[in-house]
Design an enzyme around this catalytic site. Sequence first.
Site, PDB file in Angstrom:
ATOM      1  N   VAL A   1       0.835  -1.206   0.000  1.00 55.13           N
ATOM      2  CA  VAL A   1       0.000   0.000   0.000  1.00 55.13           C
ATOM      3  C   VAL A   1       0.867   1.252   0.000  1.00 55.13           C
ATOM      4  O   VAL A   1       0.561   2.237  -0.694  1.00 55.13           O
ATOM      5  CB  VAL A   1      -0.966  -0.004   1.194  1.00 55.13           C
TER       6      VAL A   1
ATOM      7  N   ARG B   1      14.853  -1.901  10.032  1.00 51.06           N
ATOM      8  CA  ARG B   1      15.401  -2.941   9.152  1.00 51.06           C
ATOM      9  C   ARG B   1      15.279  -2.583   7.667  1.00 51.06           C
ATOM     10  O   ARG B   1      15.913  -3.201   6.821  1.00 51.06           O
ATOM     11  CB  ARG B   1      14.723  -4.288   9.412  1.00 51.06           C
TER      12      ARG B   1
ATOM     13  N   CYS C   1     -10.806  -1.945   3.554  1.00 51.80           N
ATOM     14  CA  CYS C   1     -10.865  -2.010   2.093  1.00 51.80           C
ATOM     15  C   CYS C   1     -12.229  -2.458   1.575  1.00 51.80           C
ATOM     16  O   CYS C   1     -12.768  -1.892   0.618  1.00 51.80           O
ATOM     17  CB  CYS C   1      -9.759  -2.922   1.557  1.00 51.80           C
TER      18      CYS C   1
ATOM     19  N   PRO D   1       0.285 -24.602   4.480  1.00 50.57           N
ATOM     20  CA  PRO D   1      -0.209 -23.237   4.707  1.00 50.57           C
ATOM     21  C   PRO D   1       0.554 -22.546   5.838  1.00 50.57           C
ATOM     22  O   PRO D   1       0.836 -23.161   6.867  1.00 50.57           O
ATOM     23  CB  PRO D   1      -1.669 -23.455   5.090  1.00 50.57           C
TER      24      PRO D   1
ATOM     25  N   ARG E   1     -11.976 -15.153   1.750  1.00 48.11           N
ATOM     26  CA  ARG E   1     -10.717 -14.984   1.025  1.00 48.11           C
ATOM     27  C   ARG E   1     -10.727 -15.935  -0.162  1.00 48.11           C
ATOM     28  O   ARG E   1     -11.025 -17.127  -0.020  1.00 48.11           O
ATOM     29  CB  ARG E   1      -9.532 -15.296   1.938  1.00 48.11           C
TER      30      ARG E   1
ATOM     31  N   HIS F   1     -10.996  -6.832  -4.821  1.00 53.51           N
ATOM     32  CA  HIS F   1     -12.056  -7.383  -3.983  1.00 53.51           C
ATOM     33  C   HIS F   1     -13.393  -7.276  -4.724  1.00 53.51           C
ATOM     34  O   HIS F   1     -13.683  -6.255  -5.361  1.00 53.51           O
ATOM     35  CB  HIS F   1     -12.181  -6.607  -2.673  1.00 53.51           C
TER      36      HIS F   1
END
Length: 339
Positions: free
Chosen positions: A14, A39, A130, A185, A235, A242
């Site tokens: 983003v 970092r 969103c 996963p 999802r 979306h």
Amino acid sequence: MSYKVAVVGATGNVGREMLNILHERQFPVSEVVPLASRRSIGQEVTFGDTTIKTKCLDDYDFSDTDIALMSAGGSVSKAFGEKIGQQGCVVIDNSSHFRMDPDVPLVVPEVNADAIAGYTKKNIIANPNCSTAQLMVALKPLHDRAKIKRVVVSTYQSVSGSGKAAMDELWSQTRAIFVNDPIEPEVYPKQIAFNVIPHIDVFMDNGDTKEEWKMVVETMKILDPDIKLTATCVRVPVFLGHSESVNIEFENPLSADEAREILRTAPGLMVVDKREDGGYITPIEAAGEFATYVSRIREDETQPNTLNLWCVADNLLKGAALNAVQIAESLCNNYLKKA
């Protein structure tokens, strides 16, 4: 008039889009400062044709900065948001941390730009979730015409909403299936490739997920506290964009034809609604586009004064970066005017 703008979380999906949109929309910047964690100090990002190295958020002095666009997650917003505002810099925050704070306006510019005026209480403006943002753009003109009573929405949300690691997981799992490698996963609780997962964010006591709760309470704050909304957020194995299936019950009669014409002239919306093969928008077509798209507008014959529609948008743009920049534009045009 020009403004010094800091982008917090500039190395993320983003944050990079915020930099792109600031340049593409020719936002009146005197200087752009990309900020990130320790970092990521020195990591390069682009602003138009210019390459800029990121600076450390921890050490940055916001006292001479006009606007901070924040997209570094709720914990960063919690730690830095109010401190930045207290230095005189207006924060436009993309996380969920400040959304339900009564002293922080929650804004979709096409819907409730006048709420920006309340930013002075904390020097903070919140960007909505969103999935809420694109829905509000579609609902607002219809609500103005026929007053919405109830909304039932099912979302089909891309993996980019979970960040780069989730996009990498979809890619690696898809490849693993084709080469017969094992699938483990990590980002999601179940396999996302060639699958759908009816679970976004944490579960709450009533069985809703927090993503579903966000849509309920944010709609009430942005559009109308009397609107009843129920959501199921899913999802899907899509990289970007979306989609939402929306059922809307109104107090007053509203035909599909009239709704279609209202939406065609509403700000931020594009209607693509032909009752033929391919006469609708899908996420891949909305990717990279600023508009929120509406298709499949039709009357629900099972319930009076009720319509169905299909709503699609690029979640990194209207769902996040674009909405934040639009808030900044309205802020500068109406409240932060300076020499």
